[in-house]
Design an enzyme around this catalytic site. Structure first.
Site, PDB file in Angstrom:
ATOM      1  N   HIS A   1       4.274  -9.128  58.982  1.00  0.00           N
ATOM      2  CA  HIS A   1       3.751 -10.030  59.800  1.00  0.00           C
ATOM      3  C   HIS A   1       2.684 -11.094  59.075  1.00  0.00           C
ATOM      4  O   HIS A   1       2.603 -12.094  59.038  1.00  0.00           O
ATOM      5  CB  HIS A   1       3.240  -9.576  61.131  1.00  0.00           C
ATOM      6  CG  HIS A   1       2.792 -10.504  62.253  1.00  0.00           C
ATOM      7  ND1 HIS A   1       2.053 -10.538  63.192  1.00  0.00           N
ATOM      8  CD2 HIS A   1       3.329 -11.965  62.274  1.00  0.00           C
ATOM      9  CE1 HIS A   1       1.894 -11.404  63.834  1.00  0.00           C
ATOM     10  NE2 HIS A   1       2.773 -12.320  63.428  1.00  0.00           N
TER      11      HIS A   1
ATOM     12  N   HIS B   1       4.754   3.344  57.961  1.00  0.00           N
ATOM     13  CA  HIS B   1       6.249   2.289  58.338  1.00  0.00           C
ATOM     14  C   HIS B   1       5.749   1.133  59.035  1.00  0.00           C
ATOM     15  O   HIS B   1       5.925   0.279  58.957  1.00  0.00           O
ATOM     16  CB  HIS B   1       7.169   3.118  58.639  1.00  0.00           C
ATOM     17  CG  HIS B   1       8.284   2.585  59.151  1.00  0.00           C
ATOM     18  ND1 HIS B   1       9.327   2.006  58.415  1.00  0.00           N
ATOM     19  CD2 HIS B   1       8.835   1.830  60.434  1.00  0.00           C
ATOM     20  CE1 HIS B   1      10.193   1.143  58.804  1.00  0.00           C
ATOM     21  NE2 HIS B   1       9.691   1.146  60.281  1.00  0.00           N
ATOM     22  N   GLU B   2       4.975   1.707  60.351  1.00  0.00           N
ATOM     23  CA  GLU B   2       4.662   0.517  61.382  1.00  0.00           C
ATOM     24  C   GLU B   2       3.648  -0.553  60.747  1.00  0.00           C
ATOM     25  O   GLU B   2       3.811  -1.359  61.128  1.00  0.00           O
ATOM     26  CB  GLU B   2       4.104   1.479  62.687  1.00  0.00           C
ATOM     27  CG  GLU B   2       5.242   2.119  63.259  1.00  0.00           C
ATOM     28  CD  GLU B   2       6.464   1.678  63.528  1.00  0.00           C
ATOM     29  OE1 GLU B   2       6.624   0.296  63.609  1.00  0.00           O
ATOM     30  OE2 GLU B   2       7.544   2.297  63.707  1.00  0.00           O
TER      31      GLU B   2
ATOM     32  N   HIS C   1       5.110  -3.173  58.960  1.00  0.00           N
ATOM     33  CA  HIS C   1       5.324  -4.152  59.650  1.00  0.00           C
ATOM     34  C   HIS C   1       4.266  -5.236  59.944  1.00  0.00           C
ATOM     35  O   HIS C   1       4.585  -6.603  59.924  1.00  0.00           O
ATOM     36  CB  HIS C   1       6.277  -3.953  61.006  1.00  0.00           C
ATOM     37  CG  HIS C   1       7.402  -3.144  60.976  1.00  0.00           C
ATOM     38  ND1 HIS C   1       8.511  -3.870  60.241  1.00  0.00           N
ATOM     39  CD2 HIS C   1       7.882  -2.203  61.557  1.00  0.00           C
ATOM     40  CE1 HIS C   1       9.588  -3.027  60.580  1.00  0.00           C
ATOM     41  NE2 HIS C   1       9.416  -2.052  61.049  1.00  0.00           N
TER      42      HIS C   1
END
Length: 242
Positions: free
Chosen positions: A116, A108-109, A112
């Site tokens: 980006h 999940h991280e 991100h």
């Protein structure tokens, strides 16, 4: 008077207070459920035996991202991606863990980080708002309380109006966060589903999906809580003026 002030004007202090209590209760239940799920899936070891750190590195590399570091940070559930330092920050339980929960959170991280790298619109918009939100959050810490005092004792609504406006920005930011978080989970689950070397059974994937769904719900109730708080303070302002 605009439509928003008319709507809030019909909401009494007691109604707004009960709304805040109800959402606080729901938030408590969701947070408890999320922590319970995280603990449950933290005890389910991945068949692949990979750690959260290894999963994160694999996902970054699979998306052609080589300038983002995966590091360990202190605390529990402190996992986050920092676009300024280009680091995927994983709590020690996730960084070293070899469980369903560790893999799901790590992916999940990294979702991100992929956002980006691909200039995902909602993330860019959210990041651009951060400086403004920092100022707005500081304003709400003193303008709301002082504003209510001035409203009742000096009949001056201006400070409270500034506080409500700042709180509206913070609330808006909470809702902007939702598509960012849901999209990161979607990216994570899609990548995990297509990589048999990470999660080797349909059951593992469903457990990861369940863990991330409850994590997403914590952001939903946080946004609703912010909205309820906004309505509560706005009800003082508009009911007093009506």
């Amino acid at each position: 008077m605009n439509h928003l002030s008319i709507i809030i004007g019909y909401i009494g202090y007691n109604s707004a207070w009960f709304l805040m209590i109800a959402i606080a209760l729901i938030s408590f239940i969701v947070q408890w459920r999320f922590r319970s799920k995280f603990k449950q899936y933290s005890e389910v070891v991945l068949l692949s035996g990979l750690s959260g750190q290894e999963v994160a590195v694999k996902m970054l590399r699979a998306h052609g991202i080589f300038d983002v570091q995966v590091i360990s940070v202190e605390g529990q559930l402190t996992d986050h991606y920092n676009p300024e330092t280009k680091t995927v920050n994983l709590s020690q339980d996730v960084f070293y863990g070899r469980s369903i929960a560790a893999a799901a959170v790590a992916a999940h991280e990294c979702g991100h980080a992929v956002q980006h790298a691909q200039a995902y619109g909602w993330l860019s918009f959210r990041s651009a708002m951060v400086p403004v939100i920092n100022v707005a959050s500081t304003l709400t810490q003193w303008t709301l309380f002082i504003g209510i005092m001035l409203l009742f004792f000096a009949q001056s609504p201006y400070v409270l109006a500034v506080g409500v406006a700042a709180l509206a920005l913070v609330t808006f930011f909470s809702f902007i966060t939702l598509p960012v978080e849901f999209d990161a989970s979607r990216r994570a689950l899609a990548w995990l589903d297509n990589n048999y070397s990470i999660m080797q059974t349909a059951q593992e994937h469903e457990q990861a999906k369940d863990a991330l769904w409850w994590a997403a719900m914590t952001y939903v109730v946080a946004a609703l809580s912010a909205l309820a708080t906004l309505v509560y303070y706005a009800s003082f302002l508009f009911n007093r003026r009506n």
